[in-house]
Motif scaffolding. Structure first.
Motif, mmCIF file in Angstrom:
data_model
loop_
_atom_site.group_PDB
_atom_site.id
_atom_site.type_symbol
_atom_site.label_atom_id
_atom_site.label_comp_id
_atom_site.label_asym_id
_atom_site.label_seq_id
_atom_site.Cartn_x
_atom_site.Cartn_y
_atom_site.Cartn_z
ATOM 1 N N TYR A 165 -0.199 4.854 11.829
ATOM 2 C CA TYR A 165 -0.299 5.523 10.530
ATOM 3 C C TYR A 165 0.481 6.840 10.559
ATOM 4 O O TYR A 165 1.235 7.150 9.623
ATOM 5 N N SER A 166 0.302 7.619 11.610
ATOM 6 C CA SER A 166 0.994 8.908 11.720
ATOM 7 C C SER A 166 2.505 8.723 11.761
ATOM 8 O O SER A 166 3.256 9.506 11.157
ATOM 9 N N PHE A 167 2.955 7.678 12.455
ATOM 10 C CA PHE A 167 4.393 7.427 12.541
ATOM 11 C C PHE A 167 4.952 7.036 11.176
ATOM 12 O O PHE A 167 6.010 7.519 10.760
ATOM 13 N N ILE A 168 4.246 6.156 10.472
ATOM 14 C CA ILE A 168 4.689 5.763 9.134
ATOM 15 C C ILE A 168 4.693 6.973 8.202
ATOM 16 O O ILE A 168 5.586 7.122 7.355
ATOM 17 N N ASP A 169 3.722 7.853 8.352
ATOM 18 C CA ASP A 169 3.689 9.066 7.540
ATOM 19 C C ASP A 169 4.920 9.929 7.790
ATOM 20 O O ASP A 169 5.497 10.496 6.840
ATOM 21 N N GLY A 220 5.726 9.100 -5.948
ATOM 22 C CA GLY A 220 4.359 8.625 -5.964
ATOM 23 C C GLY A 220 3.981 7.709 -4.819
ATOM 24 O O GLY A 220 2.804 7.361 -4.665
ATOM 25 N N ILE A 221 4.949 7.308 -3.993
ATOM 26 C CA ILE A 221 4.652 6.429 -2.857
ATOM 27 C C ILE A 221 3.871 7.221 -1.806
ATOM 28 O O ILE A 221 4.274 8.316 -1.404
ATOM 29 N N THR A 222 2.756 6.683 -1.372
ATOM 30 C CA THR A 222 1.927 7.337 -0.366
ATOM 31 C C THR A 222 2.044 6.626 0.977
ATOM 32 O O THR A 222 2.531 5.496 1.058
ATOM 33 N N THR A 223 1.582 7.311 2.001
ATOM 34 C CA THR A 223 1.563 6.687 3.322
ATOM 35 C C THR A 223 0.665 5.452 3.330
ATOM 36 O O THR A 223 0.991 4.429 3.931
ATOM 37 N N THR A 224 -0.459 5.540 2.630
ATOM 38 C CA THR A 224 -1.353 4.391 2.548
ATOM 39 C C THR A 224 -0.655 3.201 1.895
ATOM 40 O O THR A 224 -0.858 2.046 2.307
ATOM 41 N N ASP A 225 0.197 3.470 0.886
ATOM 42 C CA ASP A 225 0.969 2.382 0.274
ATOM 43 C C ASP A 225 1.805 1.659 1.325
ATOM 44 O O ASP A 225 1.842 0.426 1.370
ATOM 45 N N LEU A 226 2.474 2.431 2.160
ATOM 46 C CA LEU A 226 3.360 1.840 3.154
ATOM 47 C C LEU A 226 2.578 1.107 4.237
ATOM 48 O O LEU A 226 3.014 0.061 4.732
ATOM 49 N N VAL A 227 1.433 1.647 4.620
ATOM 50 C CA VAL A 227 0.601 0.983 5.626
ATOM 51 C C VAL A 227 0.090 -0.351 5.087
ATOM 52 O O VAL A 227 0.126 -1.385 5.773
ATOM 53 N N LEU A 228 -0.393 -0.342 3.832
ATOM 54 C CA LEU A 228 -0.878 -1.583 3.232
ATOM 55 C C LEU A 228 0.257 -2.584 3.043
ATOM 56 O O LEU A 228 0.066 -3.801 3.230
ATOM 57 N N LEU A 229 1.439 -2.095 2.703
ATOM 58 C CA LEU A 229 2.595 -2.986 2.569
ATOM 59 C C LEU A 229 2.939 -3.629 3.908
ATOM 60 O O LEU A 229 3.218 -4.835 3.984
ATOM 61 N N SER A 230 2.903 -2.841 4.979
ATOM 62 C CA SER A 230 3.209 -3.401 6.297
ATOM 63 C C SER A 230 2.186 -4.467 6.679
ATOM 64 O O SER A 230 2.533 -5.497 7.264
ATOM 65 N N GLY A 231 0.916 -4.235 6.322
ATOM 66 C CA GLY A 231 -0.100 -5.237 6.604
ATOM 67 C C GLY A 231 0.097 -6.504 5.794
ATOM 68 O O GLY A 231 -0.103 -7.619 6.298
ATOM 69 N N SER A 232 0.498 -6.357 4.525
ATOM 70 C CA SER A 232 0.743 -7.518 3.678
ATOM 71 C C SER A 232 1.918 -8.342 4.199
ATOM 72 O O SER A 232 1.868 -9.581 4.228
ATOM 73 N N LEU A 233 2.971 -7.666 4.614
ATOM 74 C CA LEU A 233 4.124 -8.373 5.160
ATOM 75 C C LEU A 233 3.780 -9.038 6.495
ATOM 76 O O LEU A 233 4.276 -10.124 6.802
ATOM 77 N N SER A 234 2.913 -8.388 7.277
ATOM 78 C CA SER A 234 2.461 -9.004 8.523
ATOM 79 C C SER A 234 1.688 -10.291 8.235
ATOM 80 O O SER A 234 1.837 -11.294 8.951
#
Length: 227
Positions: A152-156, A171-185
């Motif tokens: 999470y810290s690295f993605i941030d 408006g893109i948040t770190t949580t958005d990117l973390v959830l996106l990475s999980g969805s793609l996984s």
């Protein structure tokens, strides 16, 4: 009378009895040999487990790991009392190696957008070749809470670089990117057997949506738990 007829006089001070031989000390080389054998067995188990978990995922029977490592089940359980112990150890090592490589690549990439997109590409490529890793990441973000937090810290950091450079959609948040990475996984996991590589198409679509070219307002994010 001959000399034989006279008894031999006893010495005034008898010679002391020989000292008893000390008990043998256990050989140190034997102990070192046992430790070396144990270390070799542990290394063999971890190597075999890494390959088996990558191929078959975390649900694999540990007997297959013991067979490939060339050790008995008793030896395996002495080193790793449960399969979860073994799985967390293997995934932790693999996660550390992957994240260290991701940090190195991002640090060597001057363009913030390329650093972000390269991270997603590297992450999903790694997961597409390792079933246990993608299972773990899509479920909990990593094998342990510490691993998930470091990711999470690295993605941030990557998000901040892109946002500061004006390359990321407002408006893109770190949580958005973390959830996106999980969805793609999850996409990697569900399409790996039938449509391997399909995740690349989904990644391209997703990254296009993250670009600052898109200026339409995003829906407000859900509040963080406990906020």
């Amino acid at each position: 009378m001959t000399l034989a007829d006279h008894p031999t006089p006893a010495p005034e001070h008898p010679a002391p009895a020989p000292a008893p031989t000390p008990a043998a000390t256990p050989a140190q080389p034997a102990k070192r040999g046992r430790r070396a054998d144990a270390e070799r067995n542990r290394a063999a188990i971890l190597e075999a487990a890494g390959a088996v978990f990558a191929e078959q995922g975390g649900a694999v029977d540990v007997r297959e790991i013991a067979r490939r490592s060339g050790v008995g089940m008793g030896t395996l359980y002495r080193h790793f009392p449960t399969k979860d112990d073994l799985l967390v150890t293997v995934l932790g090592q693999q996660f550390d190696a992957w994240l260290a490589d991701a940090h190195e690549r991002a640090s060597a990439t001057e363009d913030p957008w390329q650093a972000l997109t390269g991270f997603f590409e590297q992450m999903l490529t790694t997961q597409s070749h390792n079933r246990a890793v993608v299972e773990s990441y899509s479920a909990t973000g990593g094998p342990t809470s510490s691993c998930a937090q470091r990711c999470y810290s690295f993605i941030d950091d990557l998000r901040t670089r892109c946002m500061n450079a004006g390359l990321l959609r407002p408006g893109i948040t770190t949580t958005d990117l973390v959830l996106l990475s999980g969805s793609l996984s999850q996409a990697v996991l569900t399409t790996g057997d039938t449509h391997p590589g399909q995740w690349r198409r989904l990644l391209h679509i997703s990254l296009d949506g993250l670009s600052s070219r898109n200026t339409d307002p995003l829906p407000e994010p859900e509040p963080e738990p406990g906020a």
